[in-house]
Design a protein around this motif. Structure first.
Motif: not given
Length: 513
Positions: A81-84, A244-249, A260-264, A285-290
């Motif tokens: 998740a690309d928070i910033k 590398i898949s980045l989710l814009e938030l 956060s729940t959507f990532l879950m 796959l490696v999942f980073f939970f920022d």
């Protein structure tokens, strides 16, 4: 001097793995990196999960970027998740500078500007990335309860509503489907069905309905519907490199629980679909939970139990999970106990709460020669205390580490670069066009409309009375019409039919594969 040499030898032996590894950096001794004592994580142990923690501005995001690059280079897919918005630069080669090269030389890093294959996503299309959506059915009552802030009783009641919809063949694809089912259950026509559900009261159903309306007013309509995202698309490889898949938030502060729940949900969906693979040479796959603390804030016991179980079991499906947050206390003990790797950046102790968090963090590390209570407050930017799980499953020695520099751009990619990447992606055509098919809302609306038309036809076919009808008969005729045309459910559907057709653009999604 002898003591220093002992530390170097201990780290050299402790991190001397036989198989491939993710290189984190070099041991720091008296402020100087020792290139002979490399600190790394065995690639085969990355699916034993991990934690990247530290105060704001200490380098957590760069550590995430560094790890994502090396995993991609090893052919492992990455999701973050690309928070910033800082991680988007991973798609572009880094920019060389004398300061950067001076740092990399001191830790023995051969630095080459490199970009990595990247996909950009956005929840419901609210952003520049490819839209990610889920159906209400696949999201489920436990995750949805977390988003809505429901208590345990209300969460249990929502589960009964899902059960009723499934039993009646009322497919829940988007928010208007769920609202329609609850509206039906609280209407005159649905009261009998409501009684059959036992523990669901009309008052609780009303609370859930109001929560859904408020949720929709926040813009959540866009997150649910069709086409539902296929999580298998996260595990792609291009030219030998993992994607590398980045989710814009965007606007994270407005809907932290939803994001956060959507990532879950993504993680739970992967767990549901992936086959068992046991121990593997490298993860799929490696999942980073920022910003991981957002996931656990105000969570119900059922939700926390679900997370703990998912993290515990998903390892055997070849998925690694790294939680990224400020302090280890942000993560529940049941989850923290399952994290094999630790990269701890600087912590601050300016307040009593900070001091308490520092003490708790120190207690979670293996014994070492460091005074961690002091060292953790002295770490510089780009430095961390590291301990990981070795190839035999035992913790490695605690190592004060100067971390490597990412080889990709350590800044956001330009809007033009991001747009070009999204436009060229196969996922853009697959997920951008919104679908809408028949589901609970349409079925219930049709049912009410059919009842109204039948009542009207019967009323028109009835002969004109020659005399004043008996009071009893008049009461029956009036009651029959009220039960259909005058019902609250029918009035609601009639008032909102045109509006909902327009607003219901983000429509139905398929049931799970």
């Amino acid at each position: 001097m002898a003591e220093t040499q002992d530390v170097v030898e201990t780290v050299k032996q402790g991190y001397a793995f036989e198989g491939p590894a993710v290189e984190l950096g070099a041991l720091l001794v008296d402020g100087t990196p020792n290139t002979e004592a490399a600190v790394r994580i065995p690639l085969s142990m990355v699916n034993r999960h991990g934690l990247v923690a530290g105060a704001t501005g200490t380098g957590k995001t760069k550590t995430l970027q560094l790890m994502a690059e090396q995993l991609s280079a090893a052919g492992v897919a990455v999701f973050a998740a690309d928070i910033k918005g800082d991680l988007s630069g991973v798609s572009q080669p880094g920019e060389e500078s004398e300061k950067l090269l001076a740092r990399t030389r001191t830790i023995g890093q051969e630095w080459t500007a490199t970009g990595f294959p990247t996909e950009f996503y956005a929840l419901g299309g609210q952003g520049a990335g490819i839209p990610i959506r889920a159906t209400i059915t696949s999201f489920g009552p436990v995750l949805l309860s977390k988003v809505l802030g429901l208590n345990d009783v209300q969460e249990s009641s929502l589960g009964l509503i899902f059960h009723y919809a499934d039993k009646q063949g009322l497919t829940l694809l988007d928010l208007k489907d769920l609202r329609a089912v609850i509206t039906h259950l609280t209407s005159d026509e649905g009261k009998g069905d409501l009684k059959e559900l036992g523990g669901l009261s009309a008052a609780t159903a009303g609370v859930i309905l109001r929560a859904l309306i408020g949720f929709a007013d926040q813009g959540a309509e866009a997150f649910f519907g069709e086409p539902e995202f296929d999580t298998a698309d996260l595990m792609q490889e291009r030219d030998g490199k993992g994607v590398i898949s980045l989710l814009e938030l965007p606007n994270l502060q407005d809907r932290p629980a939803l994001f956060s729940t959507f990532l879950m949900w993504l993680l739970a969906d992967l767990f549901h679909d992936l086959p068992e693979v046991g121990d593997v040479d490298k993860p799929k796959l490696v999942f980073f939970f920022d910003e991981a603390h957002l996931l656990f804030d105000d969570a119900s016991k059922a939700f926390l139990d679900s997370i703990a179980q998912t993290v515990r079991l998903i390892r055997s499906k070849g998925v690694g999970v790294f939680f990224v947050t400020q302090t280890p206390k942000d993560v529940p003990d049941d989850v923290l106990a399952q994290l094999g790797s630790r990269v701890q950046h600087q912590l601050r102790a300016h307040t009593p709460n900070d001091a308490k968090a520092l003490k708790a963090t120190v207690s979670t590390f293996p014994n070492s020669s460091y005074d961690l209570g002091e060292v953790l407050t002295q770490l510089g930017i780009g430095e961390a205390i590291v301990t990981v799980m070795n190839e035999k499953g035992a913790p490695t020695p605690v190592a004060w580490t100067r971390l490597r520099a990412p080889q990709s751009l350590m800044a956001p990619a330009s809007a033009e670069q991001l747009a070009a990447t999204v436009q060229a992606s196969p996922g853009n055509a697959k997920y951008t066009e919104v679908l809408d098919r028949e589901s609970a809302y349409e079925k219930l609306a049709a049912k009410v409309q059919a009842g109204a038309e039948q009542a009207e036809a019967e009323a028109q076919a009835a002969p004109e009375p020659k005399a004043e009808p008996a009071p009893r008969a008049r009461k029956q005729d009036k009651s029959m019409v009220e039960q259909v045309v005058g019902s609250s459910a029918f009035k609601q559907f009639a008032r909102s039919a045109g509006r909902e057709i327009i607003r219901g653009l983000f429509g139905a999604a398929r049931r799970k594969r």
